[in-house]
Write an enzyme that holds these catalytic residues in place. Structure first.
Site, PDB file in Angstrom:
ATOM      1  N   HIS A  33       0.847  -1.194   0.000  1.00 34.32           N
ATOM      2  CA  HIS A  33       0.000   0.000   0.000  1.00 34.32           C
ATOM      3  C   HIS A  33       0.889   1.254   0.000  1.00 34.32           C
ATOM      4  CE1 HIS A  33      -3.458   2.410   1.868  1.00 34.32           C
ATOM      5  NE2 HIS A  33      -2.408   3.176   2.114  1.00 34.32           N
ATOM      6  N   GLU A  34       1.912   1.252   0.866  1.00 32.51           N
ATOM      7  CA  GLU A  34       2.827   2.407   0.942  1.00 32.51           C
ATOM      8  C   GLU A  34       3.576   2.598  -0.373  1.00 32.51           C
ATOM      9  OE1 GLU A  34       2.647   4.495   3.256  1.00 32.51           O
ATOM     10  OE2 GLU A  34       1.354   3.251   4.492  1.00 32.51           O
TER      11      GLU A  34
HETATM   12 ZN    ZN Z   1      -2.170   5.169   2.648  1.00 31.74          ZN
END
Ligand code: ZN
Length: 241
Positions: free
Chosen positions: A56-57
């Site tokens: 996600h990052e």
């Molecule tokens: Zn985020």
């Protein structure tokens, strides 16, 4: 902080407080009377969750790169991951795309694993009894759907709050948009803390406190900064759980 390596030119670290997350999961398993295999399964699930937090990052980081914004590092902590972006432009469009990119990574993985689950099920690989691969796929789908939905809660500085600020900034000026997004976020944080106290869920309480503090510092920064400044200070955070 424990260095986990460098990927796509971005250093990844594990915050030392992560030992508390591992200990907490162990405690929950012990309280539930789990055997060793079940305990290992729970720690495995923690590993799976944070692998997808990391991806996600990287969604944020790659979207940022598209806007020529560098990611200094990514830190994984028990309450989520943080991508430290350097030189974020004050552009609602850039903020919107960068904030949305993280949750979209999780939605994409949920879709891929759902497709895989359906495909394997149709191929007759699933029996009547629950099997491990099926359980793992279901867990991965759930983890990604939760990460997707949770991060879209409009609680600045979480992704949903940033998306909200970007949308408001298209209507009002940046200051008013930030003020609205922060106040809405703090309202959501207070609700989250209250829920966390009732349940009880320490992680939700910590995230709520984090949202309150970052919101306040964002308002202070806004009050103190000079009008002519076109760039935000060289630190921007994206948070998720
Ligand atoms: Zn985020």
């Amino acid at each position: 902080m424990l260095p986990l390596g460098r990927y796509l030119g971005i250093r990844v670290y594990l915050h030392w407080t992560f030992v508390f997350a591992v200990a907490w999961v162990g405690y929950l398993g012990w309280q539930a009377g789990f055997d060793t295999a079940q305990m290992l399964g729970m720690q495995g699930l923690l590993f799976v969750i944070f692998s997808f937090v990391l991806l996600h990052e990287f969604g944020h980081a790659l979207a940022a790169k598209w806007f020529q914004v560098e990611t200094r590092e990514i830190v994984l902590s028990p309450i989520g991951g943080i991508a430290f972006l350097v030189g974020m432009p004050r552009s609602p469009w850039a903020e919107f795309v960068i904030a949305l990119a993280g949750p979209l990574v999780n939605l994409t993985f949920a879709g891929i694993f759902w497709g895989l689950d359906c495909g394997l099920g149709r191929a007759g690989l699933w029996g009547e009894e629950s099997n491990f691969l099926g359980y793992l796929l279901q867990s991965v789908i759930q983890v990604n759907l939760i990460l997707f939905a949770f991060n879209l809660i409009p609680a600045f500085p979480m992704d949903g709050g940033r998306i909200l600020r970007a949308a408001l900034a298209a209507l009002f000026d940046f200051r008013r948009a930030t003020w609205c997004a922060v106040r809405i976020g703090q309202g959501a944080a207070l609700a989250g803390i209250a829920y966390g106290l009732v349940r009880p869920q320490w992680q939700l309480i910590l995230i709520g406190v984090f949202v309150l503090i970052i919101g306040n510092s964002e308002l202070q920064r806004l009050a103190s900064e000079k009008e002519e400044a076109d760039l935000e200070p060289a630190r921007e955070e994206c948070h998720e759980n």
